[in-house]
Design an enzyme around this catalytic site. Sequence first.
Site, PDB file in Angstrom:
ATOM      1  N   LYS A   1      27.613 -42.468  31.199  1.00  0.00           N
ATOM      2  CA  LYS A   1      26.225 -42.830  31.511  1.00  0.00           C
ATOM      3  C   LYS A   1      25.972 -44.277  31.075  1.00  0.00           C
ATOM      4  O   LYS A   1      26.250 -44.644  29.938  1.00  0.00           O
ATOM      5  CB  LYS A   1      25.234 -41.910  30.786  1.00  0.00           C
ATOM      6  CG  LYS A   1      23.803 -42.127  31.301  1.00  0.00           C
ATOM      7  CD  LYS A   1      22.734 -41.635  30.377  1.00  0.00           C
ATOM      8  CE  LYS A   1      22.382 -42.597  29.282  1.00  0.00           C
ATOM      9  NZ  LYS A   1      21.764 -43.860  29.746  1.00  0.00           N
TER      10      LYS A   1
ATOM     11  N   GLU B   1      29.756 -46.128  17.859  1.00  0.00           N
ATOM     12  CA  GLU B   1      29.750 -47.571  17.573  1.00  0.00           C
ATOM     13  C   GLU B   1      28.289 -47.979  17.566  1.00  0.00           C
ATOM     14  O   GLU B   1      27.655 -48.030  18.620  1.00  0.00           O
ATOM     15  CB  GLU B   1      30.484 -48.353  18.663  1.00  0.00           C
ATOM     16  CG  GLU B   1      31.916 -47.951  18.876  1.00  0.00           C
ATOM     17  CD  GLU B   1      32.869 -48.564  17.871  1.00  0.00           C
ATOM     18  OE1 GLU B   1      32.413 -49.304  16.972  1.00  0.00           O
ATOM     19  OE2 GLU B   1      34.072 -48.291  17.979  1.00  0.00           O
TER      20      GLU B   1
ATOM     21  N   CYS C   1      26.654 -56.553  18.658  1.00  0.00           N
ATOM     22  CA  CYS C   1      26.478 -55.642  17.513  1.00  0.00           C
ATOM     23  C   CYS C   1      27.069 -56.213  16.230  1.00  0.00           C
ATOM     24  O   CYS C   1      26.556 -55.969  15.151  1.00  0.00           O
ATOM     25  CB  CYS C   1      27.098 -54.302  17.842  1.00  0.00           C
ATOM     26  SG  CYS C   1      28.753 -54.473  18.479  1.00  0.00           S
TER      27      CYS C   1
ATOM     28  N   GLU D   1      18.267 -55.174  11.985  1.00  0.00           N
ATOM     29  CA  GLU D   1      19.015 -55.753  13.097  1.00  0.00           C
ATOM     30  C   GLU D   1      18.032 -56.318  14.121  1.00  0.00           C
ATOM     31  O   GLU D   1      17.235 -55.581  14.684  1.00  0.00           O
ATOM     32  CB  GLU D   1      19.890 -54.675  13.760  1.00  0.00           C
ATOM     33  CG  GLU D   1      20.775 -55.236  14.844  1.00  0.00           C
ATOM     34  CD  GLU D   1      21.606 -54.159  15.540  1.00  0.00           C
ATOM     35  OE1 GLU D   1      21.060 -53.093  15.857  1.00  0.00           O
ATOM     36  OE2 GLU D   1      22.797 -54.419  15.774  1.00  0.00           O
TER      37      GLU D   1
HETATM   38  P1  NAD Z   1      20.306 -47.662  22.530  1.00  0.00           P
HETATM   39  O1  NAD Z   1      20.784 -46.903  21.364  1.00  0.00           O
HETATM   40  O2  NAD Z   1      18.859 -47.707  22.786  1.00  0.00           O
HETATM   41  O3  NAD Z   1      20.979 -47.114  23.869  1.00  0.00           O
HETATM   42  C1  NAD Z   1      22.361 -46.999  24.009  1.00  0.00           C
HETATM   43  C2  NAD Z   1      22.650 -45.972  25.061  1.00  0.00           C
HETATM   44  O4  NAD Z   1      22.240 -44.701  24.581  1.00  0.00           O
HETATM   45  C3  NAD Z   1      21.934 -46.173  26.389  1.00  0.00           C
HETATM   46  O5  NAD Z   1      22.803 -45.820  27.448  1.00  0.00           O
HETATM   47  C4  NAD Z   1      20.788 -45.186  26.302  1.00  0.00           C
HETATM   48  O6  NAD Z   1      20.333 -44.738  27.554  1.00  0.00           O
HETATM   49  C5  NAD Z   1      21.442 -44.054  25.550  1.00  0.00           C
HETATM   50  N1  NAD Z   1      20.512 -43.144  24.894  1.00  0.00           N
HETATM   51  C6  NAD Z   1      19.262 -43.403  24.458  1.00  0.00           C
HETATM   52  N2  NAD Z   1      18.709 -42.281  23.909  1.00  0.00           N
HETATM   53  C7  NAD Z   1      19.654 -41.312  23.992  1.00  0.00           C
HETATM   54  C8  NAD Z   1      19.707 -39.942  23.589  1.00  0.00           C
HETATM   55  N3  NAD Z   1      18.670 -39.346  22.984  1.00  0.00           N
HETATM   56  N4  NAD Z   1      20.837 -39.252  23.810  1.00  0.00           N
HETATM   57  C9  NAD Z   1      21.894 -39.834  24.395  1.00  0.00           C
HETATM   58  N5  NAD Z   1      21.904 -41.119  24.819  1.00  0.00           N
HETATM   59  C10 NAD Z   1      20.787 -41.853  24.613  1.00  0.00           C
HETATM   60  O7  NAD Z   1      20.949 -49.089  22.328  1.00  0.00           O
HETATM   61  P2  NAD Z   1      20.800 -50.336  23.249  1.00  0.00           P
HETATM   62  O8  NAD Z   1      19.431 -50.856  23.020  1.00  0.00           O
HETATM   63  O9  NAD Z   1      21.229 -50.029  24.630  1.00  0.00           O
HETATM   64  O10 NAD Z   1      21.917 -51.310  22.621  1.00  0.00           O
HETATM   65  C11 NAD Z   1      21.678 -52.082  21.517  1.00  0.00           C
HETATM   66  C12 NAD Z   1      22.243 -51.442  20.281  1.00  0.00           C
HETATM   67  O11 NAD Z   1      23.611 -51.118  20.471  1.00  0.00           O
HETATM   68  C13 NAD Z   1      22.233 -52.363  19.083  1.00  0.00           C
HETATM   69  O12 NAD Z   1      21.784 -51.659  17.949  1.00  0.00           O
HETATM   70  C14 NAD Z   1      23.677 -52.773  18.905  1.00  0.00           C
HETATM   71  O13 NAD Z   1      24.031 -53.131  17.614  1.00  0.00           O
HETATM   72  C15 NAD Z   1      24.383 -51.562  19.379  1.00  0.00           C
HETATM   73  N6  NAD Z   1      25.744 -51.910  19.850  1.00  0.00           N
HETATM   74  C16 NAD Z   1      26.795 -51.542  19.086  1.00  0.00           C
HETATM   75  C17 NAD Z   1      28.089 -51.867  19.459  1.00  0.00           C
HETATM   76  C18 NAD Z   1      29.257 -51.464  18.618  1.00  0.00           C
HETATM   77  O14 NAD Z   1      30.371 -51.475  19.104  1.00  0.00           O
HETATM   78  N7  NAD Z   1      29.073 -51.107  17.371  1.00  0.00           N
HETATM   79  C19 NAD Z   1      28.309 -52.561  20.642  1.00  0.00           C
HETATM   80  C20 NAD Z   1      27.211 -52.921  21.416  1.00  0.00           C
HETATM   81  C21 NAD Z   1      25.925 -52.568  21.006  1.00  0.00           C
END
Ligand code: NAD
Length: 494
Positions: free
Chosen positions: A186, A262, A296, A394
């Site tokens: 997804k 992650e 991230c 963050e």
């Molecule tokens: P997010 O957590 O809002 O969303 C990430 C994904 O999770 C999206 O596809 C979203 O639709 C999905 N999602 C949201 N609610 C969900 C639920 N209840 N159940 C299952 N899936 C759900 O994050 P974002 O805003 O898309 O990305 C930014 C964040 O991601 C930052 O905190 C960043 O640090 C982190 N990030 C981490 C890494 C890593 O490798 N550690 C890499 C990239 C981004």
Amino acid sequence: MSVKITLGDVTYEQPTQLFINNEWVDATGGKTIVSVNPATEEPIATVQAASAADVDRAVKAARAAFHGEWAKWTGYERGELLRRLGEEIKKDFDTLTAVEAADSGKPRWQNANYDVDHCIEVYNYYAGWADKIEGKVTMDNPGRVMYTRHQPYGVVGQIIPWNYPLAMAAWKIAPAIAAGNVVVMKTAENTPLSMLYFCNLVKRAGFPPGVFNLLSGYGAEAGNALTGHMDVDKVAFTGSTPVGQAVMASAAKSNLKNVTLECGGKSAAVVFDDADIEQAAKWCVEGIMYNMGQVCCATSRIIVQEKVYEQFIGELKKACEARTTIGDTFDKNTSHGPQVSSIQFNRVLNYIAKGKSEGARCVLGGDRAGNKGYFVQPTIFADVTPEMTIAREEIFGPVVTVTRFKTFDEGIAIANDSLFGLGGAVFSQNITQAHKAANAMDTGTVWINSSNDQDLHLPFGGFKMSGIGSELGGYGLDAYLHPKSIQINLDSKL
Ligand code: NAD
């Protein structure tokens, strides 16, 4: 169903449906996602959003594929498949970079090109692993033959964020397929387009139906349905820490599926007074400003030893100004694009306001850039104390904090004073000090005399609230395999 779209010099057909069993199918439930170009605030395309019923449909297709012909594929054949996928990406390189740039706001030539090149490398890297999956033979007991097989989990649910849609997908798809799993992925709501287009390449590369399925969809509905599905064997998630916690809870409450998470970070760069200050400043700029801070493991906190503190701030400002060209994301000279969405844009500006109100010294930026698009100026805050909000939370934007320290122990203590533990950087010309600092950092990765130049041969994962498990390297393959023990009785009779 697709729509014809022109982005700069590229005109292409954008798929808008769900990709299940190698077919484009309509979503049920009637929900849609409008993808917006964050540089122009104009909509690019509307795509269909998966319902829980659609997730179930995709999982059923994946399950059938896992037990079908796919089960007979050798590792060598899976490796060849991944190599062909890399070749297909090369053929459509320009389209992929244009879509990624428009959908996410990445400067096309300085970010999107790098991302797509990186994807090709990742698919080829794991192609090489696919026929090198080995178990172990244990010789301890002469009356038994004992060995392990490292087997794929089966149906893997993968959820990716918006900051690197193609690259985060590659980090997940490549090892999962190399290991023999099947995938239901997804994408993030903000950036559905490039991965939908990528499904064309999956088909062209010769993926059997059901081995890779892609759903655009909302986290609360499609994401939650995937993590809680009783027939999904593992879930791999990249995104924020709070959602990572929800993913883990949902995995635990359903069928106790394996998780890789992650999550977020607040990584520190520690600059000792014996560092090459000019180089340290340049790396620190790259370490936070690349991808507009939406990384991230961005080193968003810089901790500088007092003797070189003001000198470092001067170099940091100079290097940041020299790096920054804000503008059209399709212009070859642009290095700094917009934040991905209005939500992120406002979030970052709120943190900047908070930094000012808490008394930090803003030495560069501190405002939006221009009046159209979600552009934020690269922003440097000096004299930041560890308890300030901008040093703890963050921000996920082009905002860096600079804090002063006196002794080695104090510098490391400030760096480790975080709930997160993703990345860290150390700048020192003293090899002993640099290694001691790297050992002491409570993070999954430490770069010595650089920042954020992650190499795909090494594992990438977080300590503390930055996640569970690793991606990339051989460890990233292990995350998609579980060991099975087999023992053969040679001579003991009952
Ligand atoms: P997010 O957590 O809002 O969303 C990430 C994904 O999770 C999206 O596809 C979203 O639709 C999905 N999602 C949201 N609610 C969900 C639920 N209840 N159940 C299952 N899936 C759900 O994050 P974002 O805003 O898309 O990305 C930014 C964040 O991601 C930052 O905190 C960043 O640090 C982190 N990030 C981490 C890494 C890593 O490798 N550690 C890499 C990239 C981004």
